[in-house]
Design a protein around this motif. Structure first.
Motif, PDB file in Angstrom:
ATOM      1  N   GLY B 242      27.728  44.743  57.974  1.00 10.07           N
ATOM      2  CA  GLY B 242      26.650  45.606  58.489  1.00 10.07           C
ATOM      3  C   GLY B 242      25.791  46.281  57.432  1.00 10.07           C
ATOM      4  N   PHE B 243      26.500  46.780  56.292  1.00  9.99           N
ATOM      5  CA  PHE B 243      25.965  47.538  55.188  1.00  9.99           C
ATOM      6  C   PHE B 243      24.963  46.216  54.437  1.00  9.99           C
ATOM      7  N   SER B 244      25.642  45.312  54.299  1.00 14.86           N
ATOM      8  CA  SER B 244      24.624  44.269  53.491  1.00 14.86           C
ATOM      9  C   SER B 244      23.490  44.057  54.305  1.00 14.86           C
ATOM     10  N   TYR B 245      23.537  43.644  55.617  1.00 11.82           N
ATOM     11  CA  TYR B 245      22.278  43.541  56.406  1.00 11.82           C
ATOM     12  C   TYR B 245      21.373  44.711  56.346  1.00 11.82           C
ATOM     13  N   MET B 246      21.969  45.810  56.439  1.00 15.19           N
ATOM     14  CA  MET B 246      21.123  46.826  56.066  1.00 15.19           C
ATOM     15  C   MET B 246      20.218  46.928  55.022  1.00 15.19           C
TER      16      MET B 246
END
Lengths: 245, 471
Positions: B242-246
């Motif tokens: 999720g963080f990488s996507y963000m």
């Protein structure tokens, strides 16, 4: 537009092999990647995923860093705005790169002060492009000789940027005043006419430039309806079998 | 009758989204929690009799945060010799992992110690006060080096042939056929598998978000994935994805990831052991903060459970984020700081120039905040546009008290940012561009044409929920 981030149509096989193997961490491959960046600059194609691999090698082996390659990668990343590529490259650079010059110039030993100055200058350009402040982008680009040096290696930089600007305009505009478009594209007169008519295929009509309708700029209202699938009811239906009343 | 109901598990529908599966998983989890007690006792017995077993167990033990430097060095050496033993013995070593979650704990702790060592070293160099420690650190540049950490993870992945195994599973073939001598042993298979997730994490910590997502190409993110059997692994995977996507500005995908795991946690929290639950509570709150950030970038209708919890935890902040403008900047910064991973710099710091050792967090934050600033007027613009179907640009600029030229820029920015790449199939980096805004507009000279996508009422979800309650 449905391509994965790590896909580049023009990527040669040997680069692909490095990227998919452990050689992407091998310091000896920096030379290959650097050569590949030069190719991208000369031949107007772009491979972000490979460039990020090179920046990662620099991140792990700071002594191999070549400032010129870094700035060329960043300049190439500008040409694909508004994608996040420029930011993704920045994330891999040393953490002190964005700290203002006043802090680092106090250090005589800071050997890469010129690099951080160049990166910060490019970051200014990136922010102007991201904020769609195109007029300011062109005037900033002309304001400093350093910019001319930085973009010198990237063939057709201004043309590539103009095409991206035109693309973002076509998504939001049906008609635009000529003077506004001139400032956004950073060009006037015959060159402007030529670019707008031939490259973009837009029609000039007196002081107005008309952009043909496309999917993005028609702004049609729609009603999204619920899509009901039978699977959603599987539990209800199964319950009916499991526990007969 | 009871045998009929409990013994044979009902065939599961092959469907990622059904409640059935989540419940089955929850039940599975409950079982594991009950087993744990038993396994712990058998482990203590093994410890007394078997030295290697105790080393295996020790590798999974958390190191005290305030442990002195020598202990950190010693711990590194221990990991090196353990992994050396596992990877470079004559043929596969004949070991049973002490527990089903042992492999995860080892990789998790290994990366955690790497992470905290790098942060510690960077801080020591920045502060430059403890010259004795600095001398020690200066003399051992390769201890907890990123090359050796990556080397361990990649070697475990290669030895176990886990990518080949996962590829076979994807094709619905028998993974054991391609597992080889090493990969057919559970200890290698599990270490290899969790090393992939370890890589995701290390790349993310180093700021390489696209490579982080690329690493998971072979793992299918669904509830049948192997990581789902270990709660902490499940949780960690979704946090980092999720963080990488963000950070790649794919907010829709980030929200999907965070929501998935938060819903799962909220459903299972009632039967989680307390200690375990405490450790994820913090990450849980971090993910709510990240969801708040993503929703501010890309207004999205959230799942009811998430929405309620989000309002409870970050109600005030969320309002300010959604309102945008300069007032929202400190909130973005605060939430980002509180919920990002502990970024590290892979190389030893420059001990001679303490000022050059900027905390990597500040670097990533600065880049992130540029994107926030680019977007901060979008909520304002949208809130006005929503009121009209056509509007004069100069008039609207008058309302907003800005130059018409500025407003044109804002309109372009908002239009660009409402187009998001969204995952549909295949690898995590794959996706299609989707216009995700419910509001659309186009400029015709100074006239703005505005249209709104109306969402019809969604009844099925409500209907099903009430049906489930009644029956």
């Amino acid at each position: 537009m449905g391509n994965p981030f790590d896909y580049a149509p023009d990527r040669p096989e040997h680069i692909d092999a490095i990227l998919n193997g452990l050689d992407r961490y091998n310091p000896e491959t920096t030379a290959v990647f650097q050569e590949y960046v030069v190719q991208q600059c000369d031949q107007k194609f772009y491979d972000c995923y490979a460039n990020l691999a090179l920046l990662k090698l620099y991140q792990f082996n700071p002594h191999l860093t070549k400032d010129e390659t870094i700035t060329n990668i960043l300049v190439k990343a500008l040409t694909v705005f508004p994608s996040p590529d420029f930011a993704l490259c920045l994330h891999l650079l040393p953490p002190h790169i964005l700290t203002p010059a006043s802090a680092s110039s106090a250090l005589p030993a800071a050997g890469d002060a010129p690099l951080s100055e160049a990166v910060q200058k490019l970051n200014v350009l990136n922010n102007l492009l991201a904020q769609a402040n195109y007029a300011a982008f062109w005037s900033t680009l002309d304001s400093d000789d350093l910019y001319a040096d930085l973009i010198a290696d990237v063939a057709g930089f201004e043309e590539l940027i103009r095409i991206r600007v035109a693309l973002t305009i076509s998504q939001a505009v049906r008609e635009i005043e000529r003077s506004v478009l001139e400032s956004w594209l950073g060009m006037q007169g015959e060159a402007f006419n030529k670019f707008v008519n031939e490259v973009c295929g837009w029609a000039t009509d007196g002081t107005v430039v008309k952009v043909p309708l496309n999917k993005e700029n028609e702004a049609k209202g729609t009603v999204v309806r619920e899509n009901v699938k039978i699977e959603q009811f599987s539990r209800v239906i199964r319950r009916a079998y499991e526990q007969p009343a | 009758m009871s045998a009929f109901q409990n013994g044979a598990a009902p065939p599961r529908a092959i469907d990622n989204d059904s409640d059935v599966e989540e419940e089955a998983l929850a039940a599975d989890y409950r079982e594991q929690v009950q087993y744990e007690g038993m396994e712990e006792t058998s482990m203590t017995m093994a410890q007394q009799t078997d030295d290697i077993q105790s080393r295996l167990a020790a590798a999974a033990q958390p190191l005290d945060f305030s442990a002195p430097l020598e202990v950190k060095f010693a711990s590194y050496d221990n990991y090196c010799s353990l992994f050396h033993f596992i990877l470079n013995s004559d043929g596969p070593v004949d070991l049973e992992p002490p527990s089903y979650y042992w492999a995860w704990d080892v990789i998790d702790e290994f990366i955690y110690q790497f992470n905290s060592f790098c942060s510690y070293r960077n801080r020591a160099a920045r502060q430059g006060t403890n010259s004795e420690e600095i001398q020690i650190l200066r003399e051992a540049p390769n201890t907890w080096g990123c090359y050796s950490v990556l080397n361990v993870l990649y070697s475990l992945i290669q030895r176990s042939q886990i990518t080949e195994q996962l590829a076979a599973m994807k094709r619905n073939e028998e993974p054991m056929a391609v597992a080889g001598d090493y990969g057919s042993k559970p200890i290698y298979r599990m270490l290899g598998y969790f090393s992939i997730i370890g890589l995701l994490r290390v790349h993310c910590l180093l700021g390489d978000f696209s490579l982080a997502l690329k690493t998971l190409d072979d793992i299918e993110l669904n509830k049948k994935a192997m990581f789902a059997r270990v709660m902490a692994a499940h949780f960690t995977t979704y946090y980092y994805v999720g963080f990488s996507y963000m950070m790649m500005r794919r907010y829709a995908d980030a929200i999907r990831m965070f929501s998935h795991i938060l819903i799962y946690v909220s459903r299972t929290k009632n039967f989680q052991k307390n200690a375990q639950y405490d450790s994820i509570t913090k990450k849980n709150d971090q993910m709510y903060a990240l969801i708040a950030i993503c929703v501010a970038f890309l207004p999205t209708r959230l799942d009811d459970t998430i929405h309620t919890a989000l309002r409870e935890k970050y109600g005030d902040q969320l309002l300010k984020l959604q309102r945008g403008g300069p007032e929202s900047l400190p909130i973005f910064e605060e939430l980002f700081r509180a919920s990002c991973p502990k970024f590290i710099s892979p190389t030893p710091p420059d001990f001679d120039n303490p000022e050059l050792n900027v905390d990597p967090l500040e670097h990533h934050l600065a880049i992130f905040m540029d994107e926030v600033k680019t977007n901060m007027w979008s909520p304002t613009v949208k809130s006005y546009l929503r009121l009209y179907t056509t509007m004069d640009l100069k008039k609207l600029a008058g309302f907003l008290e800005v130059e018409p030229e500025k407003l044109r820029n804002w309109l372009l920015v908002n239009k660009q940012r409402s187009r998001q790449i969204r995952w549909t199939d295949n690898g995590l980096l794959d996706g299609e561009v989707v216009g995700s805004g419910d509001l659309d507009y186009a400029m015709q000279g100074d006239l703005i044409h505005i249209s709104e996508a109306k969402v019809g009422r969604k009844l099925v979800d409500w209907y099903l929920r009430n049906l489930a309650r009644t029956y």
